[in-house]
Design a protein around this motif. Structure first.
Motif, PDB file in Angstrom:
ATOM      1  N   THR A  81       0.848  -1.185   0.000  1.00 54.33           N
ATOM      2  CA  THR A  81       0.000   0.000   0.000  1.00 54.33           C
ATOM      3  C   THR A  81       0.883   1.234   0.000  1.00 54.33           C
ATOM      4  O   THR A  81       2.026   1.200   0.471  1.00 54.33           O
ATOM      5  CB  THR A  81      -0.925   0.036   1.224  1.00 54.33           C
ATOM      6  OG1 THR A  81      -0.123   0.062   2.421  1.00 54.33           O
ATOM      7  CG2 THR A  81      -1.843  -1.168   1.261  1.00 54.33           C
ATOM      8  N   ARG A 225      -6.675   0.271  -6.105  1.00 53.46           N
ATOM      9  CA  ARG A 225      -5.640   0.256  -7.140  1.00 53.46           C
ATOM     10  C   ARG A 225      -6.232  -0.212  -8.459  1.00 53.46           C
ATOM     11  O   ARG A 225      -6.977  -1.197  -8.512  1.00 53.46           O
ATOM     12  CB  ARG A 225      -4.499  -0.672  -6.726  1.00 53.46           C
ATOM     13  CG  ARG A 225      -3.543  -1.038  -7.855  1.00 53.46           C
ATOM     14  CD  ARG A 225      -2.402  -1.900  -7.375  1.00 53.46           C
ATOM     15  NE  ARG A 225      -1.750  -2.598  -8.483  1.00 53.46           N
ATOM     16  CZ  ARG A 225      -0.616  -3.284  -8.377  1.00 53.46           C
ATOM     17  NH1 ARG A 225       0.003  -3.335  -7.210  1.00 53.46           N
ATOM     18  NH2 ARG A 225      -0.100  -3.898  -9.426  1.00 53.46           N
ATOM     19  N   THR A 235      -3.224   4.342  -7.782  1.00 58.73           N
ATOM     20  CA  THR A 235      -3.777   3.881  -6.505  1.00 58.73           C
ATOM     21  C   THR A 235      -4.246   5.083  -5.702  1.00 58.73           C
ATOM     22  O   THR A 235      -3.475   6.030  -5.476  1.00 58.73           O
ATOM     23  CB  THR A 235      -2.736   3.106  -5.684  1.00 58.73           C
ATOM     24  OG1 THR A 235      -2.227   2.025  -6.456  1.00 58.73           O
ATOM     25  CG2 THR A 235      -3.353   2.562  -4.397  1.00 58.73           C
TER      26      THR A 235
END
Length: 280
Positions: A81, A225, A235
């Motif tokens: 992430t 994403r 994203t």
């Protein structure tokens, strides 16, 4: 007997001199083929984001950050992430990754509301991370970092994410817990009596307070994403953190900051395949 041996030697020499193949004339074995050149996938990214100006701030600013990751082409891409620290894997197996990690923390500027408080320089935090992926839909990650500039403190981030992919779209969500020791809490949330006197004399409202470490915030992060093509992806990420414990009760938080901390950002990444550029 000697005559027969002499005749054999003479006959052998004659055969060799006539061009017949002898042991000395046999071709040497072919050298082994060179090992294949490693093939790598390189991903470079940039992310503008809106985040609090400093820990506990109620004012927000726009920031930019970049990143790079490298993996072997024959290895599957790991889940990640945009709020992960910048990290490099030194050891890995099918479910465990370990390595160094770094993060950048914004400075705390001189503002009228903070009159009397010390300026805190931008901080670079260095440390290590451990990441476990026991299932193909869950990841747990722990980062422990020591500030080497800006302030002198030790912090940690514990996170977990679940995700699911629908074609080119991947959605993820997970909790975030942040910890800091006493030096971290003192740097951003303590007010000495002298600092309080200066602040009050300048129209502020900061009363003396001694902040202590522990669980400093708890919250959640969500990310979406979309892989636009083989090379490009985008994203979007959003996060919320609620200050907790001692730092939430600081006069800095109550009078000049906020216990509610939000972050939103858009990461744009480009990946390409290269052969031989990183031959290690």
């Amino acid at each position: 007997m000697k005559s027969l041996l002499r005749q054999f030697v003479i006959a052998t020499a004659a055969v060799c001199s006539a061009g017949a193949v002898c042991a000395a004339d046999l071709p040497s074995p072919a050298p082994p083929p060179p090992p294949p050149i490693p093939d790598w996938i390189v991903t470079v990214s940039g992310m503008p984001s809106v985040a609090p100006q400093y820990p506990g701030a109620k004012m927000y600013s726009i920031y930019g950050a970049g990143g790079i990751s490298i993996r072997r082409a024959d290895q599957p891409e790991r889940f990640s992430t945009p709020d992960d620290g910048f990290s490099l894997t030194l050891y890995e197996n099918s479910w465990l990754h370990v390595g160094p990690v770094a993060r950048y923390l914004n400075d705390r500027p001189h503002e009228r509301e903070l009159a009397g408080l010390a300026y805190v320089d931008p901080a670079i935090e260095l440390g290590g991370f451990v990441e476990v992926t026991p299932y193909n839909w869950f990841r747990g990650r722990l980062e422990v970092r020591q500030a080497v500039t800006g302030y002198d403190g030790l912090v940690a981030t514990l996170s977990g994410d679940v995700w699911h992919r629908w074609g080119d779209l991947t959605l993820s969500i997970g909790p975030r817990l942040n910890f800091g020791n006493n030096k971290f809490a003192e740097s951003y949330f303590s007010v000495t009596p002298q600092q309080s006197a200066i602040n009050l004399a300048n129209g502020g409202a900061l009363t003396p307070y001694n902040a202590t470490g522990g669980l400093t915030s708890a919250g959640l992060a969500v990310a979406a994403r979309y892989d636009y093509s083989e090379h490009w992806r985008v994203t979007a990420i959003g996060g919320y953190q609620a200050l907790t414990g001692s730092v939430a009760n600081s006069s800095i938080t109550e009078h000049t900051g906020s216990t509610n901390q939000f972050t939103v950002g858009i990461e744009i990444a480009y990946r390409f395949r290269t052969t031989g550029l990183f031959a290690f």
